[in-house]
Write a protein that holds these residues in place. Structure first.
Motif, short mmCIF file in Angstrom:
data_model
loop_
_atom_site.label_atom_id
_atom_site.label_comp_id
_atom_site.label_asym_id
_atom_site.label_seq_id
_atom_site.Cartn_x
_atom_site.Cartn_y
_atom_site.Cartn_z
N ASN A 258 28.58 35.06 28.63
CA ASN A 258 28.53 36.16 29.60
C ASN A 258 27.37 35.93 30.56
O ASN A 258 27.55 35.30 31.60
CB ASN A 258 28.38 37.51 28.88
N ASP A 259 26.19 36.42 30.18
CA ASP A 259 25.03 36.29 31.07
C ASP A 259 24.36 34.93 30.99
O ASP A 259 23.66 34.52 31.90
CB ASP A 259 23.99 37.37 30.75
N ARG A 260 24.54 34.24 29.86
CA ARG A 260 23.96 32.89 29.71
C ARG A 260 25.08 31.90 29.40
O ARG A 260 25.15 31.35 28.31
CB ARG A 260 22.90 32.89 28.60
N ASN B 251 29.29 31.76 37.77
CA ASN B 251 28.45 32.87 38.21
C ASN B 251 28.85 33.38 39.59
O ASN B 251 28.77 34.58 39.86
CB ASN B 251 26.98 32.45 38.21
N GLY C 182 31.47 35.72 39.35
CA GLY C 182 31.13 36.79 38.41
C GLY C 182 31.99 36.77 37.17
O GLY C 182 32.34 37.82 36.63
N ALA D 210 33.30 36.20 33.23
CA ALA D 210 32.75 36.55 31.92
C ALA D 210 33.62 35.95 30.84
O ALA D 210 34.82 35.74 31.04
CB ALA D 210 32.69 38.07 31.76
N ARG E 29 29.96 42.75 25.78
CA ARG E 29 30.00 43.12 27.20
C ARG E 29 30.47 44.56 27.39
O ARG E 29 30.01 45.25 28.30
CB ARG E 29 30.95 42.15 27.92
#
Ligand code: ATP
Ligand code: MG
Ligand code: MG
Ligand code: MG
Length: 351
Positions: free
Chosen positions: A231-233, A285, A288, A290, A348
């Motif tokens: 997700n974020d990493r 990224n 966006g 996920a 998430r």
């Protein structure tokens, strides 16, 4: 108690059959002894007309692998979904192409406020629409082939406008070029064209699939792909290469046994591998994304150029597909991969 996973497969898309095979593999991966008592599977099948069929029929399709004859009635209203839908803790849509990979089904899960595996509405939609995707990639500084966006109205227009469009394509992109419906996958509706005649045939055909069409300059290159998970990493996998003897990686080559070779890991210089992995994360990224995505690239060996071709936010997920194989070779076995995907979805939440 076990987490109830709503596995959604089939779908109103040209990639219906592939989705069934992907779902069979995921169902097995979530319930194998390697994931002991973690998940309870509730399968949902979307037929080719868009009707949702409940756990009983869906389970039998998972067993046989055969599509269900499409319903004759129009798809149900959203208050008409199979009753088991209300029991689901987390959704796992494994739908490829329109009406599943493009943000539509993701919007439904968001509305009912349940988490789901994979990208959200915007990332899915941008990833599916090759014109939007390329604009976002360009803004992120990613190199790609020259292209022209085309609207169906320019094709379904008077001969003068159409002919001017073809002149413009010939003078800016030349031949060979690739004509693609903007929102599709599995190479459905894509043509490699070398003459004006082939160009108009391909444009007419692409216009039967989509209102938006993209024409790209053809490139001679090696085809390489990278899997991203997180997700974020987000993490990038090893790189895979596809080889084949057909004109390009078309539908037949993709799905006929023995037509294409997947080489994992690809034999590439370290700096090329690292650049593809970095570009993959940038692309993930940029839209966006996920959960997961597969990034497709062209590597022009002669010049060293690496061009991003596209992103797939719900890539093929059969046991033999590139995405799970890339992770397998990176050190993440299939059952661990599907487990991580569900955990990433829960982490998430329904956003
Ligand atoms: P997927 O099944 O990966 O979702 P798709 O339908 O989105 O595929 P693309 O990946 O855009 O389609 O293109 C399919 C194939 O066509 C590529 O793998 C490649 O073989 C060929 N191709 C597409 N665009 C180009 C190009 N600009 N130059 C050369 N070959 C191309
Ligand atoms: Mg694609
Ligand atoms: Mg695809
Ligand atoms: Mg592709």
């Amino acid at each position: 108690s076990r987490i109830k996973v709503g596995l959604v497969f089939g779908g109103r898309s040209g990639e219906h059959e592939v989705s069934i095979i992907s779902a069979q593999a995921i169902a097995k991966g979530l319930t194998t002894p390697a994931n002991p008592d973690r998940y309870e599977l509730i399968p949902f099948y979307i037929d080719k007309n868009g009707a949702w069929l409940g756990a009983e029929i869906a389970a039998s399709i998972l067993k046989t692998g055969q599509p269900h004859p499409p319903s004759e009635t129009p798809p149900p209203n959203f208050w008409n979904f199979p009753p088991q839908a209300s029991e689901v803790d987390v959704w796992f849509p494994i739908l490829h192409g329109p009406n599943g990979e493009d943000g539509t089904v993701q919007g439904l899960f968001k509305l009912v406020q349940k988490p789901w595996v994979g990208s959200g509405v915007a990332a899915s939609a941008v990833g599916m629409d090759k014109i939007l995707m390329k604009a976002v990639f360009a803004a992120a500084g990613l190199e790609q082939v020259a292209y022209l966006p085309v609207n169906r109205s320019q094709i379904w227009s008077d001969p003068c406008v159409y002919s001017h469009l073809c002149d413009h394509i010939e003078s800016t992109l030349g031949y060979p070029c690739f004509v693609k419906p903007a929102n599709l996958g599995s190479s459905v509706g894509i043509a490699k064209v070398k003459t004006r005649d082939q160009l108009t045939t391909a444009l007419d055909n692409a216009a039967s699939y989509d209102t938006r069409i993209i024409v790209e300059a053809g490139v001679v290159a090696r085809e390489v792909e990278c899997a991203v998970l997180g997700n974020d990493r987000p993490q990038a996998s090893v790189i895979g290469e596809i080889t084949y003897t057909s004109e390009f990686y078309d539908y037949e080559t993709k799905y006929t046994d023995g037509r294409a070779n997947l080489i994992i890991p690809a034999d590439l210089p370290t700096e090329v591998i690292e650049k593809i992995q970095a570009m993959s994360i940038t692309a993930f990224n940029a839209i966006g994304a996920a959960g997961l995505a597969r990034l497709d690239f062209f590597y022009v060996e002669k010049t060293g150029e690496i061009l991003i071709n596209e992103v797939n936010t719900l890539p093929g997920f059969t046991a033999l597909s590139m995405y799970p194989q890339l992770w397998e070779k990176t050190g993440l076995a299939f059952p661990d991969l599907v487990h991580q995907l569900v955990q990433l979805a829960l982490e998430r939440g329904a956003v």
